[in-house]
Design an enzyme around this catalytic site. Structure first.
Site, mmCIF file in Angstrom:
data_model
loop_
_atom_site.group_PDB
_atom_site.id
_atom_site.type_symbol
_atom_site.label_atom_id
_atom_site.label_comp_id
_atom_site.label_asym_id
_atom_site.label_seq_id
_atom_site.Cartn_x
_atom_site.Cartn_y
_atom_site.Cartn_z
ATOM 1 C CD GLU A 1 -2.888 -1.222 2.340
ATOM 2 O OE1 GLU A 1 -2.786 -0.397 3.249
ATOM 3 O OE2 GLU A 1 -3.801 -2.073 2.291
ATOM 4 C CG ASN B 1 -0.657 -6.975 -1.484
ATOM 5 O OD1 ASN B 1 -1.258 -7.531 -2.407
ATOM 6 N ND2 ASN B 1 -1.159 -6.898 -0.249
ATOM 7 C CG ASP C 1 -12.693 -8.664 1.248
ATOM 8 O OD1 ASP C 1 -13.229 -7.652 0.769
ATOM 9 O OD2 ASP C 1 -11.622 -8.635 1.875
ATOM 10 C CD GLU D 1 -4.674 -7.823 1.681
ATOM 11 O OE1 GLU D 1 -5.560 -7.082 2.153
ATOM 12 O OE2 GLU D 1 -3.460 -7.601 1.835
ATOM 13 C CG HIS E 1 -9.911 -5.531 0.348
ATOM 14 N ND1 HIS E 1 -10.077 -6.626 1.170
ATOM 15 C CD2 HIS E 1 -8.612 -5.167 0.464
ATOM 16 C CE1 HIS E 1 -8.916 -6.895 1.768
ATOM 17 N NE2 HIS E 1 -8.018 -6.032 1.351
HETATM 18 C C1 XIL Z 1 -6.352 -6.223 8.283
HETATM 19 C C2 XIL Z 1 -6.664 -7.401 9.198
HETATM 20 O O1 XIL Z 1 -7.543 -8.266 8.527
HETATM 21 C C3 XIL Z 1 -7.274 -6.896 10.486
HETATM 22 O O2 XIL Z 1 -7.418 -7.969 11.412
HETATM 23 C C4 XIL Z 1 -6.409 -5.799 11.085
HETATM 24 O O3 XIL Z 1 -7.064 -5.280 12.233
HETATM 25 C C5 XIL Z 1 -6.154 -4.697 10.092
HETATM 26 O O4 XIL Z 1 -5.558 -5.268 8.931
HETATM 27 N N1 XIL Z 1 -5.049 -4.576 3.642
HETATM 28 C C6 XIL Z 1 -4.040 -5.379 4.102
HETATM 29 C C7 XIL Z 1 -4.270 -6.253 5.289
HETATM 30 O O5 XIL Z 1 -2.981 -5.465 3.461
HETATM 31 O O6 XIL Z 1 -3.112 -6.432 6.056
HETATM 32 C C8 XIL Z 1 -5.377 -5.725 6.140
HETATM 33 O O7 XIL Z 1 -5.644 -6.695 7.168
HETATM 34 C C9 XIL Z 1 -6.614 -5.447 5.319
HETATM 35 C C10 XIL Z 1 -6.334 -4.397 4.284
#
Ligand code: XIL
Length: 297
Positions: A127, A169, A234, A232, A205
């Site tokens: 990020e 990422n 969802d 990641e 996401h």
């Molecule tokens: C999130 C976790 O799922 C949570 O448990 C934590 O509180 C915050 O981080 N992008 C990412 C992940 O790269 O590391 C994040 O994970 C979600 C967004």
């Protein structure tokens, strides 16, 4: 095949999940994990605040639990994440300039060395680009140490764990937009100058839809000579099953899209409570989204 991992493997891919060490004692959770997935990403346990809570003092217990669970069952592990503006320990947040830079390099070196040979791919940097139309780097304490912090991070990771694939990422990079194009340009630059980078991860996401140019975006990165991963995934909203199917088909259509990771197992495991964004309901039952993915694989 009748499981996500086996179906993905038939296509030369993996299918993974974000895993929390604290849930490895939950029977329903572990049963699904072991049955369905052949890759894991520690959800929080490899982050800077978890692994180096005070400067120079490392704690790998929870991350090791996940890695050992995975590897003893033949699952591969994505390392997440070595350098990120978020979830830093307080002591690192209080540093700046060259002392923060050397703390970052030491952190990457120590963590990647601890797990050397056990990690399929590292999210070396997470990020680092800004949202919106600027195409700029995100302002952060790491960015303020100098624009070269990303390549320094990748070189440190390569030196410490030479067998692991190295990944950049990010999120909101799912379509062709200013942010994804800025990352694209960084990959071009890294390739030109020999900075080690093997993968670009697309967090994905999503809510209700996936950009129409999702596959084209993955493909343009692949065409640069890096592999791509959906890291990641969802999907919230009423179109969830259809969008899960579409994302899965897009990955399969890109030869260099090597796998998909969903960001949790059951809806109740999801970090943003109440969005019901995952493939299993709170009781561990397969949702229509699960079937859509399995059918697409
Ligand atoms: C999130 C976790 O799922 C949570 O448990 C934590 O509180 C915050 O981080 N992008 C990412 C992940 O790269 O590391 C994040 O994970 C979600 C967004």
């Amino acid at each position: 095949a009748t499981t996500l991992g086996a179906a993905a493997a038939e296509k030369g891919r993996y299918f993974g999940a974000a895993v929390a060490a604290g849930k490895l004692s939950d029977n329903t959770y572990v049963t699904i994990l072991n049955r369905e997935f052949n890759s894991v990403t520690p959800e929080n346990e490899m982050k800077w605040d978890a692994t180096e809570p005070s400067r120079g003092s490392f704690n790998f217990a929870n991350a090791d639990r996940i890695v050992n669970h995975a590897r003893s069952r033949g699952m591969s592990v994505r390392g997440h994440t070595l350098a990120w503006h978020s979830q830093q320990p307080g002591w690192a947040q209080a540093l700046s300039g060259s002392s923060l830079r050397s703390a970052m390099v030491n952190h990457i070196t120590q963590v990647a060395t601890h797990f050397r040979g056990q990690i399929h791919s590292w999210d070396v940097v997470n990020e680092a680009f800004a949202d919106g139309g600027s195409g700029a780097r995100r302002d952060s304490n790491l960015q303020r140490t100098g624009n070269d912090w990303i390549e320094v991070a990748f070189r440190a990771a390569r030196a410490a764990d030479p067998g692991a694939k190295l990944c950049y990422n990010d999120y909101n990079t799912d379509g062709i937009n200013a942010k994804s194009t800025a990352i694209y340009n960084m990959v071009v630059d890294f390739k030109n100058r020999g900075v080690p980078i093997d993968y670009v991860g697309f967090q994905s996401h999503l809510t209700n839809s996936v950009p129409a140019d999702y596959q084209a975006n993955l493909q343009r990165f692949a065409n640069l000579g890096v592999d791509v991963q959906i890291t990641e995934l969802d999907i919230a909203g009423a179109n969830q099953a259809a969008v899960y199917g579409s994302v899965t088909r897009s990955c399969l259509a890109v030869a260099r899209c090597t796998g998909i990771t969903v960001w949790g197992i059951r809806d109740t495991d999801y970090w943003r409570v109440g969005q019901n964004s995952l493939l299993f309901d709170g009781a561990g039952n397969k949702k229509p989204a699960y079937t859509a993915v399995l059918d697409a694989l």
